[in-house]
Design a protein around this motif. Structure first.
Motif, mmCIF file in Angstrom:
data_model
loop_
_atom_site.group_PDB
_atom_site.id
_atom_site.type_symbol
_atom_site.label_atom_id
_atom_site.label_comp_id
_atom_site.label_asym_id
_atom_site.label_seq_id
_atom_site.Cartn_x
_atom_site.Cartn_y
_atom_site.Cartn_z
ATOM 1 N N THR A 26 12.714 22.387 17.122
ATOM 2 C CA THR A 26 11.539 22.956 16.467
ATOM 3 C C THR A 26 11.585 24.475 16.622
ATOM 4 O O THR A 26 12.566 25.027 17.119
ATOM 5 N N ASN A 27 10.516 25.141 16.236
ATOM 6 C CA ASN A 27 10.474 26.605 16.355
ATOM 7 C C ASN A 27 10.241 27.071 17.785
ATOM 8 O O ASN A 27 10.351 28.267 18.072
ATOM 9 N N ILE A 28 9.936 26.150 18.699
ATOM 10 C CA ILE A 28 9.766 26.506 20.109
ATOM 11 C C ILE A 28 10.958 25.969 20.900
ATOM 12 O O ILE A 28 11.171 24.750 20.940
ATOM 13 N N PRO A 29 11.756 26.837 21.525
ATOM 14 C CA PRO A 29 12.907 26.385 22.317
ATOM 15 C C PRO A 29 12.480 25.403 23.405
ATOM 16 O O PRO A 29 11.488 25.636 24.107
ATOM 17 N N GLY A 30 13.214 24.290 23.492
ATOM 18 C CA GLY A 30 12.894 23.276 24.494
ATOM 19 C C GLY A 30 11.999 22.168 23.975
ATOM 20 O O GLY A 30 11.737 21.200 24.685
ATOM 21 N N VAL A 31 11.539 22.308 22.730
ATOM 22 C CA VAL A 31 10.724 21.264 22.107
ATOM 23 C C VAL A 31 11.492 20.703 20.921
ATOM 24 O O VAL A 31 11.925 21.462 20.041
ATOM 25 N N PHE A 32 11.662 19.395 20.908
ATOM 26 C CA PHE A 32 12.477 18.734 19.888
ATOM 27 C C PHE A 32 11.637 17.655 19.191
ATOM 28 O O PHE A 32 10.698 17.125 19.779
ATOM 29 N N ALA A 33 11.996 17.339 17.959
ATOM 30 C CA ALA A 33 11.252 16.330 17.198
ATOM 31 C C ALA A 33 12.214 15.343 16.554
ATOM 32 O O ALA A 33 13.261 15.734 16.032
ATOM 33 N N ILE A 73 0.861 -1.180 0.000
ATOM 34 C CA ILE A 73 0.000 0.000 0.000
ATOM 35 C C ILE A 73 0.897 1.230 0.000
ATOM 36 O O ILE A 73 1.671 1.442 0.934
ATOM 37 N N ALA A 74 0.807 2.039 -1.046
ATOM 38 C CA ALA A 74 1.680 3.211 -1.178
ATOM 39 C C ALA A 74 0.846 4.448 -1.470
ATOM 40 O O ALA A 74 0.932 5.060 -2.533
ATOM 41 N N ILE A 75 -0.015 4.794 -0.513
ATOM 42 C CA ILE A 75 -0.893 5.960 -0.698
ATOM 43 C C ILE A 75 -0.565 7.066 0.293
ATOM 44 O O ILE A 75 -1.365 7.978 0.511
ATOM 45 N N GLY A 76 0.622 6.979 0.910
ATOM 46 C CA GLY A 76 1.087 8.064 1.760
ATOM 47 C C GLY A 76 1.039 7.773 3.245
ATOM 48 O O GLY A 76 0.575 6.712 3.674
ATOM 49 N N HIS A 77 1.543 8.737 4.016
ATOM 50 C CA HIS A 77 1.570 8.651 5.477
ATOM 51 C C HIS A 77 0.965 9.920 6.077
ATOM 52 O O HIS A 77 0.977 10.975 5.445
ATOM 53 N N THR A 78 0.465 9.795 7.291
ATOM 54 C CA THR A 78 -0.063 10.947 8.025
ATOM 55 C C THR A 78 0.751 11.131 9.300
ATOM 56 O O THR A 78 0.747 10.259 10.173
ATOM 57 N N PRO A 79 1.507 12.247 9.422
ATOM 58 C CA PRO A 79 2.266 12.476 10.655
ATOM 59 C C PRO A 79 1.321 12.678 11.834
ATOM 60 O O PRO A 79 0.272 13.326 11.695
ATOM 61 N N ASN A 80 1.675 12.105 12.968
ATOM 62 C CA ASN A 80 0.800 12.151 14.146
ATOM 63 C C ASN A 80 1.051 13.434 14.939
ATOM 64 O O ASN A 80 1.748 13.435 15.956
ATOM 65 N N THR A 81 0.463 14.522 14.447
ATOM 66 C CA THR A 81 0.697 15.841 15.049
ATOM 67 C C THR A 81 -0.592 16.573 15.404
ATOM 68 O O THR A 81 -0.543 17.706 15.881
ATOM 69 N N LYS A 82 -1.729 15.947 15.178
ATOM 70 C CA LYS A 82 -3.007 16.639 15.382
ATOM 71 C C LYS A 82 -3.160 17.156 16.808
ATOM 72 O O LYS A 82 -3.675 18.265 17.032
ATOM 73 N N PHE A 83 -2.672 16.397 17.779
ATOM 74 C CA PHE A 83 -2.837 16.767 19.187
ATOM 75 C C PHE A 83 -2.071 18.043 19.552
ATOM 76 O O PHE A 83 -2.299 18.639 20.602
ATOM 77 N N LEU A 84 -1.153 18.468 18.688
ATOM 78 C CA LEU A 84 -0.349 19.658 18.968
ATOM 79 C C LEU A 84 -1.109 20.954 18.697
ATOM 80 O O LEU A 84 -0.665 22.033 19.100
ATOM 81 N N GLY A 85 -2.225 20.848 18.018
ATOM 82 C CA GLY A 85 -3.067 22.026 17.814
ATOM 83 C C GLY A 85 -2.421 23.142 17.019
ATOM 84 O O GLY A 85 -2.743 24.322 17.217
ATOM 85 N N GLY A 86 -1.504 22.803 16.123
ATOM 86 C CA GLY A 86 -0.895 23.816 15.277
ATOM 87 C C GLY A 86 0.104 24.724 15.959
ATOM 88 O O GLY A 86 0.455 25.792 15.430
ATOM 89 N N GLN A 87 0.606 24.328 17.129
ATOM 90 C CA GLN A 87 1.541 25.192 17.862
ATOM 91 C C GLN A 87 2.962 25.151 17.304
ATOM 92 O O GLN A 87 3.764 26.034 17.596
ATOM 93 N N LEU A 88 3.277 24.127 16.519
ATOM 94 C CA LEU A 88 4.614 23.994 15.950
ATOM 95 C C LEU A 88 4.557 24.114 14.435
ATOM 96 O O LEU A 88 3.567 23.734 13.806
ATOM 97 N N THR A 128 5.056 23.274 10.636
ATOM 98 C CA THR A 128 5.073 22.035 9.852
ATOM 99 C C THR A 128 5.219 22.380 8.375
ATOM 100 O O THR A 128 5.054 23.536 7.969
ATOM 101 N N ASP A 129 5.516 21.355 7.563
ATOM 102 C CA ASP A 129 5.486 21.569 6.122
ATOM 103 C C ASP A 129 4.047 21.433 5.642
ATOM 104 O O ASP A 129 3.119 21.265 6.448
#
Length: 313
Positions: free
Chosen positions: A266-273, A234-249, A251-252
Motif C-alpha cells: 500500500t502507500n504506507i511502508p509495512g502495510v500490505f493488502a 444478486i448483482a448490485i455490487g460489493h463494499t470493501p471492508n475498509t471503513k475501520f481504516l479511517g482513510g489512512q490508506l 483507495t480507488d
C-alpha cells in the motif's frame, strides 16, 4: 509486539498466515466474529484446485486455518475498531482485546456483497440465492434463474450465466440501466436473457428444495407479481471492508485499497493488502489465496530489509 499481524481471514488471510508461520514469523491473525470470509456462506466449492470432487466452503476454510495453526500462527477473535498507521510500530484497537502493536500489518478484510435486504434472501444463500455467478453458475444447468441489478456487473453476470441456465431474467427496479452501453448491447443481443424492468424485488420465495421465485412490485401498475425461477443472483455490487481504516490508506473511487502494481504494497511502508479488499475484478478464492502468498512474501522481505538496516545503523 508482533512482527506481523493479519487482519481478516478467508483464503487470502489464511494463505498469508501459512506462509508467514512457515517463515517463523509467528503471525497473529485477527478474525471477526464470522471468520472464514465469504466461502463460509458457500456450500460446494468446485473450482479450487486440488479437490476434484469439490469441497464444502466452510471445510476448506477450516483446513486452511488448521494448516496455519500447525506452523505457528495464532488467532484471536474480535473487531478491529481503529488503527493508527501513522508510525511504526502500528497500533490496533481490538474489541475485547485492547491494544495490539505490530511491526507490519496485512489487510485481508475482503469485500461484502451488497444485498437487497428483503425477506427470504439471506436465509436462502446457498439454497438458490447467490452473489457470485462464476462461483455458483455451474449448479444451475438448464434452470431458469433471475439476476437482480442494472449495472455492468449485472450485465456481465447475466451473460455468463446463460452458459448454464435455460433462461436468465434480468430484474431492475428502474426502466433505465446504469450499465455502460456496450454491456447493455451485449446483454440485449443474448437470446437467453429476458427483461423484467421497472420492478422492485419484494421477497425471495422458497420451498423445501430451495428457491422457487422472486416476488416483485410492478412499479407502473403497482401490482405484485411472481417471477418463477430456481435461482436468484444478486448483482448490485460489493463494499470493501475498509471503513475501520479511517482513510489512512489510498483507495480507488469505490473504496478498494490501492497497491503498487505487481505487489501487495500500500502507500504506507509495512502495510500490505491482499484478497478482495484490493481486488474488484476477479473476486475468486484462488486469486485471493495467490495475493495472500504475495503479501506474506512482501511482508517477509520488508522485515528483512528493516532488520538489515538496523544492523548497519
Amino acid at each position: 509486539m508482533h512482527k506481523a499481524v493479519i487482519i481478516g481471514t478467508g483464503p487470502s488471510g489464511l494463505t498469508a498466515a501459512i506462509y508467514l508461520a512457515r517463515a517463523n514469523l509467528n503471525p497473529l491473525v485477527i478474525e471477526g466474529p464470522e471468520p472464514g470470509g465469504q466461502l463460509t456462506t458457500t456450500t460446494e466449492v468446485e473450482n479450487f484446485p486440488g479437490f476434484p470432487e469439490g469441497i464444502l466452503g466452510p471445510e476448506l476454510m477450516a483446513n486452511m486455518r488448521k494448516q496455519a495453526e500447525r506452523f505457528g500462527a495464532t488467532f484471536v477473535t474480535g473487531w478491529v475498531n481503529a488503527v493508527d498507521l501513522s508510525k511504526r510500530p502500528f497500533t490496533l484497537q481490538v474489541e475485547g482485546k485492547g491494544e495490539i502493536k505490530a511491526e507490519t500489518v496485512i489487510l485481508s478484510t475482503g469485500a461484502s456483497a451488497k444485498y437487497l435486504s428483503i425477506p427470504g434472501e439471506k436465509e436462502n444463500v446457498g439454497r438458490g440465492v447467490s452473489t457470485c455467478a462464476t462461483c455458483d453458475g455451474f449448479f444451475f444447468r438448464n434452470k431458469k434463474i433471475i439476476v437482480v441489478g442494472g449495472g455492468d456487473s449485472a450485465m456481465e453476470e447475466a451473460n455468463f450465466l446463460t452458459r448454464f441456465a435455460s433462461e436468465v431474467v434480468l430484474v431492475n427496479r428502474r426502466t433505465e440501466l446504469r450499465a455502460s452501453k456496450i454491456m447493455q448491447d451485449r446483454a440485449r443481443a443474448n437470446g437467453k436473457i429476458s427483461w423484467s424492468l421497472n420492478r422492485t424485488p419484494l421477497e425471495v420465495l422458497a420451498g423445501d428444495r430451495g428457491v422457487t421465485g422472486l416476488k416483485v412490485r410492478n412499479n407502473e401498475s403497482g401490482l405484485e407479481e411472481v417471477i418463477e425461477a430456481e435461482g436468484v443472483f444478486i448483482a448490485i455490487g460489493h463494499t470493501p471492508n475498509t471503513k475501520f481504516l479511517g482513510g489512512q490508506l489510498e483507495t480507488d473511487e469505490t473504496g478498494y485499497l490501492l497497491v503498487k502494481p505487481g505487489t501487495t504494497e500500500t502507500n504506507i511502508p509495512g502495510v500490505f493488502a491482499c484478497g478482495d479488499v484490493q481486488d474488484n475484478r476477479y473476486r475468486q478464492a484462488i486469486s485471493a489465496a495467490g495475493t495472500g502468498c504475495m503479501a506474506a512474501i512482501d511482508c517477509e522481505k520488508f522485515l528483512e530489509a528493516v532488520e538489515q538496516a538496523e544492523l548497519v545503523g
